[in-house]
Design an enzyme around this catalytic site. Sequence first.
Site, PDB file in Angstrom:
ATOM      1  N   GLY A  14     -31.249   3.419  47.114  1.00  0.00           N
ATOM      2  CA  GLY A  14     -31.526   2.487  46.015  1.00  0.00           C
ATOM      3  C   GLY A  14     -30.573   1.297  46.051  1.00  0.00           C
ATOM      4  O   GLY A  14     -29.399   1.465  46.359  1.00  0.00           O
ATOM      5  N   ARG A  75     -35.819   3.560  52.455  1.00  0.00           N
ATOM      6  CA  ARG A  75     -35.621   4.972  52.730  1.00  0.00           C
ATOM      7  C   ARG A  75     -36.318   5.232  54.064  1.00  0.00           C
ATOM      8  O   ARG A  75     -37.224   4.495  54.453  1.00  0.00           O
ATOM      9  CB  ARG A  75     -36.171   5.829  51.600  1.00  0.00           C
ATOM     10  CG  ARG A  75     -35.380   5.558  50.305  1.00  0.00           C
ATOM     11  CD  ARG A  75     -35.507   6.637  49.259  1.00  0.00           C
ATOM     12  NE  ARG A  75     -34.419   6.551  48.292  1.00  0.00           N
ATOM     13  CZ  ARG A  75     -34.404   5.758  47.204  1.00  0.00           C
ATOM     14  NH1 ARG A  75     -35.424   4.971  46.936  1.00  0.00           N
ATOM     15  NH2 ARG A  75     -33.377   5.758  46.387  1.00  0.00           N
ATOM     16  N   ASP A 106     -25.233   9.488  48.396  1.00  0.00           N
ATOM     17  CA  ASP A 106     -24.990  10.715  49.162  1.00  0.00           C
ATOM     18  C   ASP A 106     -25.938  10.890  50.338  1.00  0.00           C
ATOM     19  O   ASP A 106     -25.539  11.326  51.419  1.00  0.00           O
ATOM     20  CB  ASP A 106     -25.129  11.939  48.238  1.00  0.00           C
ATOM     21  CG  ASP A 106     -23.875  12.179  47.418  1.00  0.00           C
ATOM     22  OD1 ASP A 106     -22.826  11.584  47.750  1.00  0.00           O
ATOM     23  OD2 ASP A 106     -23.945  12.948  46.441  1.00  0.00           O
ATOM     24  N   THR A 128     -24.370   2.877  44.212  1.00  0.00           N
ATOM     25  CA  THR A 128     -25.476   3.392  43.389  1.00  0.00           C
ATOM     26  C   THR A 128     -25.192   3.082  41.922  1.00  0.00           C
ATOM     27  O   THR A 128     -24.040   3.185  41.486  1.00  0.00           O
ATOM     28  CB  THR A 128     -25.696   4.909  43.568  1.00  0.00           C
ATOM     29  OG1 THR A 128     -26.539   5.378  42.507  1.00  0.00           O
ATOM     30  CG2 THR A 128     -24.406   5.709  43.519  1.00  0.00           C
ATOM     31  N   ASP A 130     -26.109   4.905  39.638  1.00  0.00           N
ATOM     32  CA  ASP A 130     -26.114   6.180  38.910  1.00  0.00           C
ATOM     33  C   ASP A 130     -24.725   6.814  38.719  1.00  0.00           C
ATOM     34  O   ASP A 130     -24.590   7.738  37.929  1.00  0.00           O
ATOM     35  CB  ASP A 130     -27.012   7.191  39.634  1.00  0.00           C
ATOM     36  CG  ASP A 130     -28.431   6.679  39.801  1.00  0.00           C
ATOM     37  OD1 ASP A 130     -28.863   5.875  38.951  1.00  0.00           O
ATOM     38  OD2 ASP A 130     -29.105   7.060  40.776  1.00  0.00           O
ATOM     39  N   ASP A 132     -23.348   8.819  40.555  1.00  0.00           N
ATOM     40  CA  ASP A 132     -23.463  10.246  40.842  1.00  0.00           C
ATOM     41  C   ASP A 132     -22.895  10.632  42.223  1.00  0.00           C
ATOM     42  O   ASP A 132     -23.457  11.475  42.907  1.00  0.00           O
ATOM     43  CB  ASP A 132     -24.932  10.696  40.711  1.00  0.00           C
ATOM     44  CG  ASP A 132     -25.850   9.966  41.679  1.00  0.00           C
ATOM     45  OD1 ASP A 132     -25.421   8.966  42.271  1.00  0.00           O
ATOM     46  OD2 ASP A 132     -27.005  10.399  41.837  1.00  0.00           O
ATOM     47  N   ARG A 174     -31.213   8.921  37.729  1.00  0.00           N
ATOM     48  CA  ARG A 174     -31.743  10.005  38.563  1.00  0.00           C
ATOM     49  C   ARG A 174     -31.413  11.345  37.919  1.00  0.00           C
ATOM     50  O   ARG A 174     -31.837  11.596  36.807  1.00  0.00           O
ATOM     51  CB  ARG A 174     -31.179   9.905  39.981  1.00  0.00           C
ATOM     52  CG  ARG A 174     -32.285   9.616  40.948  1.00  0.00           C
ATOM     53  CD  ARG A 174     -31.977   9.616  42.395  1.00  0.00           C
ATOM     54  NE  ARG A 174     -30.642   9.361  42.836  1.00  0.00           N
ATOM     55  CZ  ARG A 174     -30.327   9.206  44.112  1.00  0.00           C
ATOM     56  NH1 ARG A 174     -31.258   9.276  45.031  1.00  0.00           N
ATOM     57  NH2 ARG A 174     -29.099   8.986  44.488  1.00  0.00           N
TER      58      ARG A 174
END
Length: 324
Positions: A14, A75, A106, A128, A130, A132, A174
């Site tokens: 992303g 992707r 990741d 990212t 996120d 995360d 996400r």
Amino acid sequence: MSEIKTIGVLTSGGDSPGMNAAIRAIVRAGIANGLQVKGICRGYAGLLGSEIIDLDSRSVSGIQSRGGTILYTARCKEFYKAEGIDRGVQVLRENGIDGLVVIGGDGSFRGAQEIAARGINTIGIPGTIDLDIACTEYTIGFDTAVNTAMDAIDKITDTSMSHERCSIIEVMGRNAGFIALWCQIANGADGILIPEAEKFDERDLIDTILSNRQKGKKHHIIINAEGVGSSMRLARRVEAATGIETRATILGHIQRGGSPTAKDRVYASTMGAYSVDLLCSGATNRVIAYRNGHFTDLDIDEALAMKKTIDEYQFLVSQMIGQY
Ligand code: ADP
């Protein structure tokens, strides 16, 4: 002198605001260290298609203020297979790229790990919205995204208040609730739904809304983290149970775009320059992180084995100060 002569940079997974600042820093730091710098377009997919361009100092001029990534991102299914990775490494060698910087999450780091294992010195930079990624307290784009979400929630709150309604606002993340949790503290909300919470009791949420209404609160904000459940259906259930007009808004991709904040520009630039330093020192299979107030680097294998969850104290604070 470093043995590395040519480095490549790609963005993968992303996109996030600040990636361009990292690219600019990699190009400029690379050139300052006497390296040639190449941009690999469209992540691993573009690598397999040899979509490789030369980058010079002027080609990255001014991009730090732009969201998105000038290298595009993608992707790539082929990269999950050994043949795909072998082919990617072959393309890197054909283009004389002996050092690679991968900006992504990741998943992208798993690809980077495979490339490093095949002998190309590779460094990961966490990118990212996120937040995360377990090994780091900072990821490129989170700060801009959470500020965008906060501004949008402020705006929705204004109209929610005028109409005395309840608004359910779905934010990105996400499988992580960091944007939601930060917004609950930054904006104030009657409740949040995040994937990390052990249980979510919809009855509790409805009781909170009803009790806040009884105490005189005229509008209600619920922040729903992406991945917890449908905001539209939740809005219908809340409206049916409370009798208060309830609307759902999904903030969506607006959170991915926009001019990066100063923090995202500065941290992303620092991480970009750091990745070049690492490549020049002969490092490989490392990921850059921000921990305890410092930029540092860890082995990718170690970084990927780490687990992250929301800060318990921050969660408690959000609950406590969210009470009306
Ligand atoms: P993110 O990097 O943001 O976590 P993804 O999980 O979609 O995003 O991963 C981005 C890309 O990284 C994937 O499309 C794929 O090409 C590559 N990738 C992900 N996981 C692996 C893996 N286990 N091995 C090799 N490449 C991977």
